[in-house]
Each structure stands twice: as C-alpha cells, then as structure tokens.
Motif scaffolding. Sequence first.
Motif, short mmCIF file in Angstrom:
data_model
loop_
_atom_site.label_atom_id
_atom_site.label_comp_id
_atom_site.label_asym_id
_atom_site.label_seq_id
_atom_site.Cartn_x
_atom_site.Cartn_y
_atom_site.Cartn_z
N LYS A 128 33.94 46.40 31.84
CA LYS A 128 33.72 45.25 32.72
C LYS A 128 34.49 44.06 32.17
O LYS A 128 34.45 43.78 30.97
CB LYS A 128 32.22 44.91 32.81
N ILE A 129 35.18 43.35 33.06
CA ILE A 129 35.99 42.18 32.69
C ILE A 129 35.47 40.96 33.45
O ILE A 129 35.14 41.04 34.64
CB ILE A 129 37.48 42.40 33.02
N HIS A 130 35.38 39.84 32.74
CA HIS A 130 35.01 38.55 33.36
C HIS A 130 36.25 37.66 33.38
O HIS A 130 36.98 37.58 32.39
CB HIS A 130 33.91 37.85 32.56
N PHE A 150 40.47 36.30 30.50
CA PHE A 150 40.02 37.65 30.75
C PHE A 150 39.13 38.06 29.57
O PHE A 150 39.64 38.26 28.46
CB PHE A 150 41.20 38.61 30.88
N VAL A 151 37.84 38.17 29.81
CA VAL A 151 36.86 38.42 28.76
C VAL A 151 36.35 39.86 28.87
O VAL A 151 35.83 40.24 29.93
CB VAL A 151 35.68 37.43 28.84
N SER A 191 34.57 47.42 36.70
CA SER A 191 34.11 46.26 37.48
C SER A 191 34.76 44.99 36.96
O SER A 191 35.13 44.90 35.78
CB SER A 191 32.58 46.14 37.43
N TRP A 192 34.84 44.00 37.85
CA TRP A 192 35.51 42.74 37.52
C TRP A 192 34.67 41.60 38.08
O TRP A 192 34.46 41.50 39.28
CB TRP A 192 36.91 42.72 38.14
N GLN A 193 34.19 40.72 37.21
CA GLN A 193 33.35 39.59 37.61
C GLN A 193 34.22 38.35 37.79
O GLN A 193 34.91 37.92 36.86
CB GLN A 193 32.28 39.31 36.56
#
Length: 268
Positions: A128-130, A150-151, A191-193
């Motif tokens: 998962k990336i924020h 990009f976290v 997933s990407w937030q």
Amino acid sequence: ALGEFMQKGLRLHGGKDFMHLCNKKDTVLSFPRDCCIGNFYNLKGRIVKDGAAKMTKTDNTVDLDVLHQRYGHVSPETMEKFPLNTKGFPSKSNTPEKPVLCRGCAEGKMSNQSYPESNTRASRRFEKIHSDLKEFPVKSYHGFKYFVSFVDDFSSHTWITLLKAKSEAADALDNFLALVDTQFDHPTIKSWQIEGGGEFTSKRFSTTLQKRGIRVLTSLPHQHQQNGRAERFNRTIIEKAQALRLDACLPQNWWEFAVQHALHLYNR
C-alpha cells in the motif's frame, strides 16, 4: 411606594446598582438597576427566596459571567488570575459552584474529535502506498513550487519528487513506478491512498493505476485525516527542513535542498 414597605417593617439597603428590601432575617425583594435618567432609577423587582440575595452583585462584587463575555470568553483559568494581576479588581466575585456552559464558547471553540488510529498495516513492502502533494509559498532555487510524496505503508520509507506544476504529478507517478519495478525484487502494489485533488484525479493518473490493477482509495472531501500517513509525513519533513534551513541561515528559496536533506535523514 417605598414608604409602604417601610411602614411594614422592611429596611432598605443598596447602592448605585442594586437595592434590597429586607426584614429582620432575609432579603424579601431585590431591585437591580435597569437604566437611569438623571437622578431617576428605573428598577425591575424580583422576589428573592432562601437568601439568594447573597449571590447578587453589589458595589464590591463582580459578575464573572458578564466579565467572561466582556473579556472575549477567556478560560476559567485566566479569570482566576484577574484579582492577582489586575489593579482595582473587585475583591469579591460571584463564582458558581459548578461550571456554567457558555453558549458562545461551546459553539465558537468547538473542534472535531481526534480520529482513531488505524489498526491496519500492510504486511509487506509496497502493498500500500500513500501519496500527497505539498505546495510552498515561494519557488525554490531551481524553480520548483511543489513536491509529491510516496510513502510505503509497511516500512514508512518515503520518496519525494519535486514539481514545478501540479500537472507533473502524473510524470512523477510514472517515474516512481519504474523505480519500484527495476530496483526492487517482485514488488506488487495493491492499493494507493490519495486525496481528491485534481493532480491525483486526473485521467492520466487514474488510468496509470487502473492499468496496473491497483485499487485507488480516495479520501472524502475535507477529511485529510483519512490520508493521515502522508499528511503526517509532510508535516514531519517540512518541520525538519525548516529547522535545518533556518539554523543554517539559508534563504527561503533554498527549501528544496533542505527538504531533500531532511528526507535523507528521515529514511535513515
């Protein structure tokens, strides 16, 4: 009219703001001054029971409720310091036994409750990336105005790309995905937030993620807490960068160097 009360054995006490009619034990009637014209006082009378007149204001007392409003709805802690720090402040005050709810404070100082911490975490790298975008008030040394972060949710390792315009966010996404594909073994982003800003909801940005089968999680409008990992990172990195820059006496447009160095320290 007052003579009739006197003939019935009542006594008159008061001052410029209040008048009391008392018998031998208690105050029977209390007259607060409503207004005055010259030497004439317009009085509004009310019946007082069970010695309640002891709580009414006189010449040497002050109504804390009125004072609270006149001083801009200050906190009770501040009001307790008035007698010690204010010259000529009345020695007595009508302090309520229980806290009184002030409508102005209740509505004007209302804030949202803190969001609960998330109890979910990615189980492996890049699951998962924020992402979030930060704007600066001045252009940097090389003309940058923004950076996009990009976290990684699992490791908290973060990458930053400097941007000159928000429209470059899609290019930054392509470069980050290429970096992940070539520099790491078997990464799979599921997933990407993101937030609902135009730089993240553009057709090119959305299409790039959809072609890779990545599920896009978008925060609700004005609910930045839902993207809290990226928001918290941005604040942390900005505070580090500002502290480094100001301590080194560098100009404000050198923020890009301070941000890059702060990121290097953060990831270590």
